[in-house]
Scaffold this motif. Structure first.
Motif, PDB file in Angstrom:
ATOM      1  N   LEU A  94      -7.593  -0.136  -1.864  1.00 15.45           N
ATOM      2  CA  LEU A  94      -6.432  -0.027  -2.736  1.00 15.45           C
ATOM      3  C   LEU A  94      -5.747  -1.386  -2.887  1.00 15.45           C
ATOM      4  CD1 LEU A  94      -4.586   1.811  -4.370  1.00 15.45           C
ATOM      5  CD2 LEU A  94      -3.348   2.333  -2.269  1.00 15.45           C
ATOM      6  N   ILE A 144       2.249   2.954  -3.195  1.00 14.33           N
ATOM      7  CA  ILE A 144       1.420   3.867  -3.980  1.00 14.33           C
ATOM      8  C   ILE A 144       1.558   5.253  -3.368  1.00 14.33           C
ATOM      9  CG2 ILE A 144      -0.879   4.392  -4.829  1.00 14.33           C
ATOM     10  CD1 ILE A 144       0.142   1.775  -5.885  1.00 14.33           C
ATOM     11  N   VAL A 153       0.834  -1.209   0.000  1.00 12.13           N
ATOM     12  CA  VAL A 153       0.000   0.000   0.000  1.00 12.13           C
ATOM     13  C   VAL A 153       0.865   1.255   0.000  1.00 12.13           C
ATOM     14  CG1 VAL A 153      -1.650   1.335   1.369  1.00 12.13           C
ATOM     15  CG2 VAL A 153      -1.980  -1.122   1.066  1.00 12.13           C
ATOM     16  N   LEU A 157      -4.182   3.672 -12.300  1.00 15.98           N
ATOM     17  CA  LEU A 157      -4.573   4.593 -11.227  1.00 15.98           C
ATOM     18  C   LEU A 157      -5.211   5.887 -11.721  1.00 15.98           C
ATOM     19  CD1 LEU A 157      -4.719   4.793  -8.216  1.00 15.98           C
ATOM     20  CD2 LEU A 157      -2.415   5.730  -8.172  1.00 15.98           C
ATOM     21  N   LEU A 210       0.980   8.685  -1.769  1.00 16.04           N
ATOM     22  CA  LEU A 210      -0.215   9.145  -1.067  1.00 16.04           C
ATOM     23  C   LEU A 210      -1.031  10.102  -1.916  1.00 16.04           C
ATOM     24  CD1 LEU A 210      -1.658   8.882   1.671  1.00 16.04           C
ATOM     25  CD2 LEU A 210      -0.364  10.870   2.456  1.00 16.04           C
ATOM     26  N   PRO A 224      -6.844   2.131   2.343  1.00 13.25           N
ATOM     27  CA  PRO A 224      -5.825   1.103   2.100  1.00 13.25           C
ATOM     28  C   PRO A 224      -6.389  -0.258   1.713  1.00 13.25           C
ATOM     29  CG  PRO A 224      -5.224   2.409   4.013  1.00 13.25           C
ATOM     30  CD  PRO A 224      -6.607   2.852   3.614  1.00 13.25           C
ATOM     31  N   ARG A 283      -8.919   6.934 -10.267  1.00 11.69           N
ATOM     32  CA  ARG A 283      -9.157   8.172  -9.524  1.00 11.69           C
ATOM     33  C   ARG A 283     -10.303   8.970 -10.156  1.00 11.69           C
ATOM     34  NH1 ARG A 283      -4.769  12.167  -8.263  1.00 11.69           N
ATOM     35  NH2 ARG A 283      -6.369  12.802  -6.781  1.00 11.69           N
ATOM     36  N   ARG A 291      -3.547   8.384  -4.439  1.00  7.80           N
ATOM     37  CA  ARG A 291      -4.567   7.418  -4.021  1.00  7.80           C
ATOM     38  C   ARG A 291      -5.978   7.966  -4.114  1.00  7.80           C
ATOM     39  NH1 ARG A 291      -1.821   5.315   1.629  1.00  7.80           N
ATOM     40  NH2 ARG A 291       0.266   4.922   0.782  1.00  7.80           N
TER      41      ARG A 291
END
Length: 428
Positions: free
Chosen positions: A365, A352, A349, A398, A354, A362, A402, A357
């Protein structure tokens, strides 16, 4: 009457004092507010910054504010998915000394959105069905706990992503009632209110052109009743098995565990001639995998997230040299679980960044990374290590994830800036 802030945590009053309590909520300046989506409400509701948190502020009379505050605290003690009550502010006055309504303050639920906001995006029917599944689970959990909601709707419910599924959260408890046990009539009345409210909001969205053209608002409102009824029957039905077939009872309990429920109390009775055994789950508690993951690792996750993390934990444990179930000299499961958290979960975790994210917690993820590992491994026809998965996920997946987690970039940025952790949809 002087301004009073009644809070669950001694730190909260100090954080809340800087908010403009002398102004009606509708007149609060923009620099106090956070632009997050919210459902329709009979009350004025705003999201605001309070220190490092985002809070939902709902303006209503003192008595119902205090009552809802206590109801939400009760739901929290029963571990029912609902918004986290922070405080009630009473004794508000304007600049001329005139009285203002009290407010109820709850914590924003990170990574969540009101159901209605999702339905406004003309989502596909398959996604809508998954949302209804989550809402049916929430209603069943409330009713098992003796809580009659009295106002279930798309605006009064939040959802969070839960390992490919959804988890629903109660927002508005103003009309709720707590009983030792709900009668069938009370449950049916609550369910019928949910059906009418959901169909009504879908008709409203249809009139505005926001609803998917294949969705019938009336039929879809009935869907919640069907899903609720099927789940309730599975959790509470009486089973009759041949005597000596005790594994049938074990199989029924495992089925309930797979649905995410534990049997906390049961009734087993033999027939008078001894040919059959009757099994009735008397007390059923939700959160089977949540509790198991929390006990083993200390990680607190949604139910489906917990199930997925437990599966990965078990697969990892099987690769360890000191894993030998039943061997008293082997490492205990709790020891191996904490090693997995230290050596696998947390490093993965934390790999990745911060700032990338978004609103994903977490556990969600890590679930996404497990999904991506499966996809890459299938494509390559061999296992892919997590370090490679993380690199590919950050580069190729990602950004799109997002974008899908937030209805607007502004809302996502606002939520991320303050790092809200727990939101409201009607209002508080």
């Amino acid at each position: 009457m002087a301004l009073q802030i009644s809070a669950t945590n001694p730190e909260h009053p100090a954080l809340l004092l800087d908010l403009p309590w002398h102004l009606p909520l509708e007149e609060w300046p923009e620099h106090y507010l956070v632009p997050l989506p919210r459902g329709i409400s009979r009350h004025v509701v705003r999201y605001a910054r309070a220190g490092a948190e985002v809070v939902a502020v709902k303006e209503l009379a003192e008595r119902p504010a205090l009552r809802e505050y206590e109801l939400l605290r009760g739901l929290d003690r029963m571990n029912i998915p609902s918004v986290d009550p922070l405080a009630v502010v009473t004794g508000r006055t304007d600049g001329d000394g005139g009285p203002l309504e009290s407010v109820l303050i709850t914590r924003h639920l990170g990574g969540s959105m009101p159901y209605r906001s999702m339905f406004e995006t003309t989502m596909r029917p398959a996604t809508m069905h998954r949302l209804m599944d989550a809402l049916a689970v929430l209603l069943v959990r409330l009713h098992l706990a003796g809580f009659a909601w009295g106002d279930c709707s798309l605006s009064n419910t939040l959802f969070r992503r839960d390992a490919g599924a959804y988890a629903a959260y109660l927002v508005d408890a103003e009309t709720g009632e707590v009983h030792p046990q709900l009668s069938p009539g009370q449950r049916e009345y609550d369910l019928d209110l949910a059906r009418v409210n959901i169909s009504g909001e879908l008709l409203d969205l249809e009139a505005s052109g926001a609803l998917h053209p294949s969705v019938d608002p009336i039929e879809f409102g009935m869907e919640i009743c069907k899903r609720y009824t099927a789940l309730w029957q599975e959790l509470t039905r009486t089973s009759v098995y041949p005597a000596g077939k005790h594994h049938y009872i074990d199989r029924r309990i495992r089925r309930l565990n797979e649905l995410g429920f534990d049997v906390a109390e049961m009734q087993i009775a033999h027939s008078s001639n001894g040919d059959t055994v009757t099994f009735v789950p008397k007390v059923v508690d939700a959160g089977h995998h949540q509790r198991q993951l929390l006990r083993l690792t200390g990680l607190d996750a949604e139910e489906n997230q917990a199930r997925r993390l437990l599966n990965d934990l078990e697969s990892w444990m099987a690769t360890q040299d000191d894993y030998a179930p039943g061997d008293p000299l082997a490492a205990r499961p709790e020891v191996l679980a904490h090693r997995w958290v230290r050596d696998v979960f947390r490093p993965t975790v934390r790999a990745i960044p911060l700032e990338l994210r978004g609103s994903m917690d977490p556990a969600e993820l890590y679930h996404e990374l497990l999904e991506h590992r499966w996809y890459l491994s299938e494509r390559a026809q061999h296992d892919i290590d997590l370090d490679t998965v993380v690199g590919d996920y950050v580069k190729n997946i990602l950004p799109a994830v997002r974008d899908s987690l937030s209805p607007t970039a502004d809302a996502a940025e606002a939520a991320g800036q303050v790092g809200g952790t727990t939101a409201t949809g009607d209002g508080a």
